[in-house]
Design a protein around this motif. Structure first.
Motif, mmCIF file in Angstrom:
data_model
loop_
_atom_site.group_PDB
_atom_site.id
_atom_site.type_symbol
_atom_site.label_atom_id
_atom_site.label_comp_id
_atom_site.label_asym_id
_atom_site.label_seq_id
_atom_site.Cartn_x
_atom_site.Cartn_y
_atom_site.Cartn_z
ATOM 1 N N ASN A 23 0.847 -1.181 0.000
ATOM 2 C CA ASN A 23 0.000 0.000 0.000
ATOM 3 C C ASN A 23 0.887 1.237 0.000
ATOM 4 O O ASN A 23 1.855 1.304 0.755
ATOM 5 C CB ASN A 23 -0.904 0.016 1.238
ATOM 6 C CG ASN A 23 -1.962 -1.045 1.177
ATOM 7 O OD1 ASN A 23 -2.423 -1.410 0.097
ATOM 8 N ND2 ASN A 23 -2.332 -1.572 2.319
ATOM 9 N N PRO A 24 0.568 2.215 -0.867
ATOM 10 C CA PRO A 24 1.366 3.443 -0.836
ATOM 11 C C PRO A 24 1.121 4.192 0.457
ATOM 12 O O PRO A 24 0.123 3.972 1.139
ATOM 13 C CB PRO A 24 0.862 4.233 -2.046
ATOM 14 C CG PRO A 24 -0.442 3.642 -2.399
ATOM 15 C CD PRO A 24 -0.459 2.238 -1.876
ATOM 16 N N PRO A 26 0.664 7.696 2.939
ATOM 17 C CA PRO A 26 -0.484 8.578 3.072
ATOM 18 C C PRO A 26 -0.583 9.658 2.009
ATOM 19 O O PRO A 26 -1.620 10.274 1.862
ATOM 20 C CB PRO A 26 -0.285 9.209 4.453
ATOM 21 C CG PRO A 26 1.190 9.170 4.666
ATOM 22 C CD PRO A 26 1.664 7.924 3.977
ATOM 23 N N GLY A 27 0.470 9.900 1.282
ATOM 24 C CA GLY A 27 0.415 10.911 0.230
ATOM 25 C C GLY A 27 1.536 11.910 0.349
ATOM 26 O O GLY A 27 2.302 11.884 1.309
ATOM 27 N N ARG A 42 6.736 10.774 -1.827
ATOM 28 C CA ARG A 42 6.325 11.134 -3.185
ATOM 29 C C ARG A 42 6.698 9.975 -4.106
ATOM 30 O O ARG A 42 7.462 9.103 -3.713
ATOM 31 C CB ARG A 42 7.003 12.422 -3.649
ATOM 32 C CG ARG A 42 8.491 12.299 -3.865
ATOM 33 C CD ARG A 42 9.127 13.610 -4.349
ATOM 34 N NE ARG A 42 10.562 13.490 -4.521
ATOM 35 C CZ ARG A 42 11.458 13.628 -3.563
ATOM 36 N NH1 ARG A 42 11.064 13.897 -2.329
ATOM 37 N NH2 ARG A 42 12.753 13.498 -3.820
ATOM 38 N N GLU A 75 8.288 4.723 -4.432
ATOM 39 C CA GLU A 75 7.864 5.743 -3.471
ATOM 40 C C GLU A 75 9.092 6.222 -2.708
ATOM 41 O O GLU A 75 9.797 5.420 -2.090
ATOM 42 C CB GLU A 75 6.832 5.151 -2.512
ATOM 43 C CG GLU A 75 6.267 6.155 -1.547
ATOM 44 C CD GLU A 75 5.204 5.558 -0.634
ATOM 45 O OE1 GLU A 75 4.820 6.255 0.318
ATOM 46 O OE2 GLU A 75 4.770 4.417 -0.863
ATOM 47 N N THR A 77 10.640 7.761 0.368
ATOM 48 C CA THR A 77 10.209 7.926 1.752
ATOM 49 C C THR A 77 11.222 8.675 2.607
ATOM 50 O O THR A 77 10.944 8.954 3.766
ATOM 51 C CB THR A 77 9.909 6.555 2.396
ATOM 52 O OG1 THR A 77 11.091 5.750 2.329
ATOM 53 C CG2 THR A 77 8.757 5.861 1.689
ATOM 54 N N TRP A 165 -0.406 0.696 -9.053
ATOM 55 C CA TRP A 165 0.390 1.251 -7.961
ATOM 56 C C TRP A 165 1.250 2.359 -8.551
ATOM 57 O O TRP A 165 1.876 2.164 -9.593
ATOM 58 C CB TRP A 165 1.274 0.152 -7.372
ATOM 59 C CG TRP A 165 1.963 0.498 -6.087
ATOM 60 C CD1 TRP A 165 1.442 0.412 -4.831
ATOM 61 C CD2 TRP A 165 3.305 0.947 -5.924
ATOM 62 N NE1 TRP A 165 2.370 0.794 -3.894
ATOM 63 C CE2 TRP A 165 3.541 1.125 -4.549
ATOM 64 C CE3 TRP A 165 4.340 1.227 -6.808
ATOM 65 C CZ2 TRP A 165 4.749 1.558 -4.038
ATOM 66 C CZ3 TRP A 165 5.556 1.668 -6.306
ATOM 67 C CH2 TRP A 165 5.752 1.821 -4.930
ATOM 68 N N SER A 167 0.356 6.042 -7.396
ATOM 69 C CA SER A 167 -0.227 7.338 -7.013
ATOM 70 C C SER A 167 -0.853 7.195 -5.634
ATOM 71 O O SER A 167 -1.230 6.104 -5.225
ATOM 72 C CB SER A 167 -1.270 7.807 -8.028
ATOM 73 O OG SER A 167 -2.475 7.115 -7.857
ATOM 74 N N PHE A 168 -0.944 8.309 -4.966
ATOM 75 C CA PHE A 168 -1.589 8.335 -3.653
ATOM 76 C C PHE A 168 -3.079 8.616 -3.835
ATOM 77 O O PHE A 168 -3.469 9.329 -4.762
ATOM 78 C CB PHE A 168 -0.970 9.430 -2.776
ATOM 79 C CG PHE A 168 0.481 9.237 -2.498
ATOM 80 C CD1 PHE A 168 0.925 8.211 -1.699
ATOM 81 C CD2 PHE A 168 1.423 10.100 -3.046
ATOM 82 C CE1 PHE A 168 2.275 8.041 -1.448
ATOM 83 C CE2 PHE A 168 2.773 9.952 -2.799
ATOM 84 C CZ PHE A 168 3.202 8.912 -1.992
ATOM 85 N N GLU A 171 -4.445 12.269 -4.710
ATOM 86 C CA GLU A 171 -3.342 13.066 -5.240
ATOM 87 C C GLU A 171 -3.685 13.584 -6.651
ATOM 88 O O GLU A 171 -4.211 12.862 -7.478
ATOM 89 C CB GLU A 171 -2.081 12.207 -5.329
ATOM 90 C CG GLU A 171 -0.901 12.936 -5.918
ATOM 91 C CD GLU A 171 0.296 12.037 -6.157
ATOM 92 O OE1 GLU A 171 1.388 12.600 -6.335
ATOM 93 O OE2 GLU A 171 0.155 10.808 -6.168
#
Length: 174
Positions: A23-24, A26-27, A42, A75, A77, A165, A167-168, A171
């Motif tokens: 899961n990505p 929170p954004g 991002r 992603e 982080t 998979w 993008s948030f 977003e």
């Protein structure tokens, strides 16, 4: 040698069939990267078809993963100087040099086969059928939209956010 290779193929197929993207986060933002000032987390993508992901932010750290997928979305982080901490769609995490990343907003299809449609509507005409693992580019996505405009294999259309998979939720992508 052939028997050993033949025994590995079913195991590899089983691993690929069980693969699910994490899961990505929170954004994007409100956190800012310490090196770039850009939002963290991002999404970016791999700039090469051979990427060495390391255990730490530096060439002195061992390589933990080697990726061979140009434009694979990852992603971001965390940041440390010229190094980015990334999460790959297969769940692999590590550090990648910034020169091996670019801002192309790509996606990877998750789950089974999905239909790219001519309009953001489940009844719109099919444009292409995208299997799990197909990589494409997100061309636009409104913040409240469940469908995003995408391009894959020289075909343009729309795909629900739930089918890929990269993008948030909520977003905006321009």
């Amino acid at each position: 040698m052939r028997k050993a290779r033949a025994a590995i193929l079913p195991l590899l197929a089983l691993i690929l069939a069980a693969w699910h993207a994490p899961n990505p986060g929170p954004g994007p933002g409100p956190a800012k990267g310490s090196a770039t000032g850009w939002p963290v987390p991002r999404f970016e993508s791999f700039r090469s078809d051979q990427i060495y992901m390391r255990a730490g932010p530096g060439f002195q750290y061992p390589i933990v993963w080697v990726y061979h997928r140009f434009d694979l979305p990852v992603e971001i982080t965390g940041e440390f100087n010229v190094w980015r901490h990334v999460v790959a769609p297969d769940g692999g995490t590590g550090w990648v040099h910034e020169a091996l990343l670019h801002g192309v907003r790509s996606f990877i299809v998750t789950g089974g086969r999905h239909t790219m449609r001519a309009a953001p509507d489940p009844t719109a005409a099919p444009v292409a059928y995208l299997d799990k693992g197909v990589i494409g580019v997100i061309t636009a996505c409104k913040p409240d939209a469940t469908w995003c405009a995408v391009e894959a294999g020289h075909r343009r259309g729309y795909l629900p956010r739930a089918d890929f998979w990269g993008s948030f939720a909520g977003e905006a992508i321009k």
